[in-house]
Design an enzyme around this catalytic site. Sequence first.
Site, mmCIF file in Angstrom:
data_model
loop_
_atom_site.group_PDB
_atom_site.id
_atom_site.type_symbol
_atom_site.label_atom_id
_atom_site.label_comp_id
_atom_site.label_asym_id
_atom_site.label_seq_id
_atom_site.Cartn_x
_atom_site.Cartn_y
_atom_site.Cartn_z
ATOM 1 N N CYS A 2 0.847 -1.187 0.000
ATOM 2 C CA CYS A 2 0.000 0.000 0.000
ATOM 3 C C CYS A 2 0.888 1.245 0.000
ATOM 4 O O CYS A 2 1.828 1.353 0.787
ATOM 5 C CB CYS A 2 -0.946 0.082 1.182
ATOM 6 N N ARG A 27 4.061 -0.767 -4.540
ATOM 7 C CA ARG A 27 3.632 -1.166 -3.198
ATOM 8 C C ARG A 27 2.272 -1.870 -3.192
ATOM 9 O O ARG A 27 1.803 -2.310 -2.134
ATOM 10 C CB ARG A 27 3.577 0.048 -2.263
ATOM 11 N N TRP A 74 -2.648 -2.890 -1.729
ATOM 12 C CA TRP A 74 -2.362 -4.321 -1.755
ATOM 13 C C TRP A 74 -3.314 -4.912 -0.724
ATOM 14 O O TRP A 74 -3.212 -4.622 0.464
ATOM 15 C CB TRP A 74 -0.907 -4.589 -1.373
ATOM 16 N N ASN A 100 -1.855 2.731 5.336
ATOM 17 C CA ASN A 100 -0.959 1.625 5.028
ATOM 18 C C ASN A 100 -0.622 0.958 6.352
ATOM 19 O O ASN A 100 -0.124 1.609 7.259
ATOM 20 C CB ASN A 100 0.313 2.156 4.340
ATOM 21 N N GLY A 101 -0.938 -0.340 6.461
ATOM 22 C CA GLY A 101 -0.682 -1.062 7.703
ATOM 23 C C GLY A 101 -1.850 -1.971 8.002
ATOM 24 O O GLY A 101 -2.670 -2.251 7.127
ATOM 25 N N GLU A 495 16.575 -19.792 -5.760
ATOM 26 C CA GLU A 495 16.309 -18.409 -6.163
ATOM 27 C C GLU A 495 15.806 -18.364 -7.608
ATOM 28 O O GLU A 495 14.867 -17.631 -7.931
ATOM 29 C CB GLU A 495 17.575 -17.555 -5.977
ATOM 30 N N LYS A 499 12.196 -16.861 -8.834
ATOM 31 C CA LYS A 499 12.093 -15.789 -9.833
ATOM 32 C C LYS A 499 11.147 -16.198 -10.952
ATOM 33 O O LYS A 499 10.280 -15.442 -11.343
ATOM 34 C CB LYS A 499 13.501 -15.510 -10.389
ATOM 35 N N GLU A 502 7.340 -16.485 -9.743
ATOM 36 C CA GLU A 502 6.588 -15.278 -9.366
ATOM 37 C C GLU A 502 6.230 -14.400 -10.554
ATOM 38 O O GLU A 502 5.236 -13.693 -10.507
ATOM 39 C CB GLU A 502 7.287 -14.477 -8.269
ATOM 40 N N HIS A 518 14.885 -39.892 -3.697
ATOM 41 C CA HIS A 518 14.249 -40.203 -2.409
ATOM 42 C C HIS A 518 12.771 -39.815 -2.396
ATOM 43 O O HIS A 518 12.176 -39.681 -1.339
ATOM 44 C CB HIS A 518 15.004 -39.525 -1.272
ATOM 45 N N LYS A 615 5.947 -4.892 -3.565
ATOM 46 C CA LYS A 615 7.390 -4.807 -3.343
ATOM 47 C C LYS A 615 7.774 -4.796 -1.860
ATOM 48 O O LYS A 615 8.688 -5.485 -1.450
ATOM 49 C CB LYS A 615 7.909 -3.539 -4.033
#
Length: 620
Positions: A2, A27, A74, A100-101, A495, A499, A502, A518, A615
């Site tokens: 946000c 954001r 968001w 925001n929060g 990683e 990438k 997402e 296994h 982000k």
Amino acid sequence: MCGIVGYIGNHLAIPITLKCLAALEYRGYDSAGLAYLDSGNMGVVKRVGKLENLNNFLKNKIIPASCAIGHTRWATHGKATVENAHPHTDANSVLSVVHNGIIENYDSIKKELKDKGIKFYSETDTEVFAKLLGYNLFSQNPDFDKYYAMHNSLHSTYKISKKHILKALNTTISQCNGTYAVAVLVKGYDDTIFFAKYKSPLILGKGQDENFLASDTPALLGVVSKFYSLKDGECGYIEKGKIVVCDENLKQTKPIFKKISVKPEQVMLGSFKHFMQKEIEQGAESVINTIDRIKKLGILERIPAQIFEKNFNLHITACGTALHAGMVAKYIIENQLRIPVFLDYASEFRYKEPLINAESICLFISQSGETADTLSCVELAKQKGATTIAFTNVPASRMESMVDYVIPTSAGPEIAVASTKAYLAQLGALYSLVDYIAKIRHITVNFNIDNVRLAALSNAKFNYDETLNEIVELIKNEESIYFVGRGLDYILAMEAALKLKEVSYIHCEALPAGELKHGSLALIKRDCVVIAILTQDDLVEKMLNNIHEINSRGAKVILFSPYADLEKFVSAHVLTPQVDNMLEPFAVMKPLQILAYKTALARNLDPDKPRNLAKSVTVE
Ligand code: F6R
């Protein structure tokens, strides 16, 4: 997570607010909205989806407001709908709030307010904040009738005092648990934006006859040159020519404004199509800038050598890609310094009663320096008396203000949601620390820190376009892709898988190559795609065995490796530069990042704004 913006000045507030919001879209992009005050009237406009939907709606509309607040969301509480989009209003529609929060006790407050007859239109915690503020401001106020009358009769000159509004804001905050950066417009105050902050970022921007507030400095680039980063508990208001900041007891403080160091071109695309593309290209310079700056400013020497001389226990905590950088560091520290490292996801660390004490050194890695999960771990480590060291990329972030020592990464602003250049810069900073500890403990390591520069630059001579385009054709319609590697390569595989998943929405899973047999080998069937990473000399033979096992099941192996003679064993081979084994992460990650970027494009997706993500993750 946000983004909020506020503008008050002599210009048209709405275009400016929209422009500033655009710089904060990283954001969140579930919805966007703004509220403005114009000749005593308050307008609220909201649209679901990216900011461009709000932009398109407001295009060609001239609203002569000189004061506005804006929000890019968001979603945390409630789906991405118009009702849930910010700003939110109180019961009498005399104030509007962007936030925001998270207000953690919103449900119980909502029940109490409902019992008092207040009606709600959304599922959000922010609407609860707006309704509670409205209740505290007006329903509790003996002058409410007078105030309300004013809004039915614009000729009235009655105003509730700003002091009273700040008091109500403070009371509301004291009733809410959680985190917030809020900006509030109140009808009757066409020239004022009220604000408050606790644990979510909020900065003030000072201009000539105009002032701003925003979640982050990119929003202020090109409009003001000075900013003040509000402290937790501070609240106040901005007017055209005035900024008032108060502490939690409503005592006025003297904010000290700093110069914004980010340059506008750093947050612009330039000749690139996407920020992810630009940032992958900036990987090498991010590493070099980081290492050079750490050296030039003597950053490591600020950490007393004694803490690394004696016995200590070392913890690394972070989230996502930053944690993957931490995993590389753990590997190098254990392998080269022979010091054991405890490594945890920040979201897990807090709840497992970690074994930390005054002898602990805790490393926290965070591009934004704002990630709520990681920040809570910093708090915990400090309570336990540990030495805290943060690796952050955003200057003056909350994490920087909390820890004992900061090792800055110098990647510059990273706008694309998927972290690329910041990851490499984090590795550069972490290798610098390993080198520093090695020198203090008189240990000879298998890499030369000066060669990191060469490793980072090693990709310059390689053009991966043609090979990667062919591979993208091979993988773009896959439902699942497996990534395998051993040792350091397995960490890089994690990683690379993150990438690709997402930004392409293809299910990707990283597995230690030796573990396949296994259990997971059961998933490998004819024609499925396995991406193998092989950069370590001592693992070639063992890894080849695993590649043969995969080949025998009819799967296609795509190899990222500097060993040219392995081509015959795989369906496709991306030849990567050969550098010191310990420095391979700096060389091999770039083509893997490009693969993710190109696959997103091939699937018609926006690589900069993957769905459901943001982000800066400022909620736990
Ligand atoms: C993935 C990604 C995230 C972040 C994570 C931590 O590409 O960017 O996994 O790495 O959310 O963020 P910071 O580093 O800001 O703490």
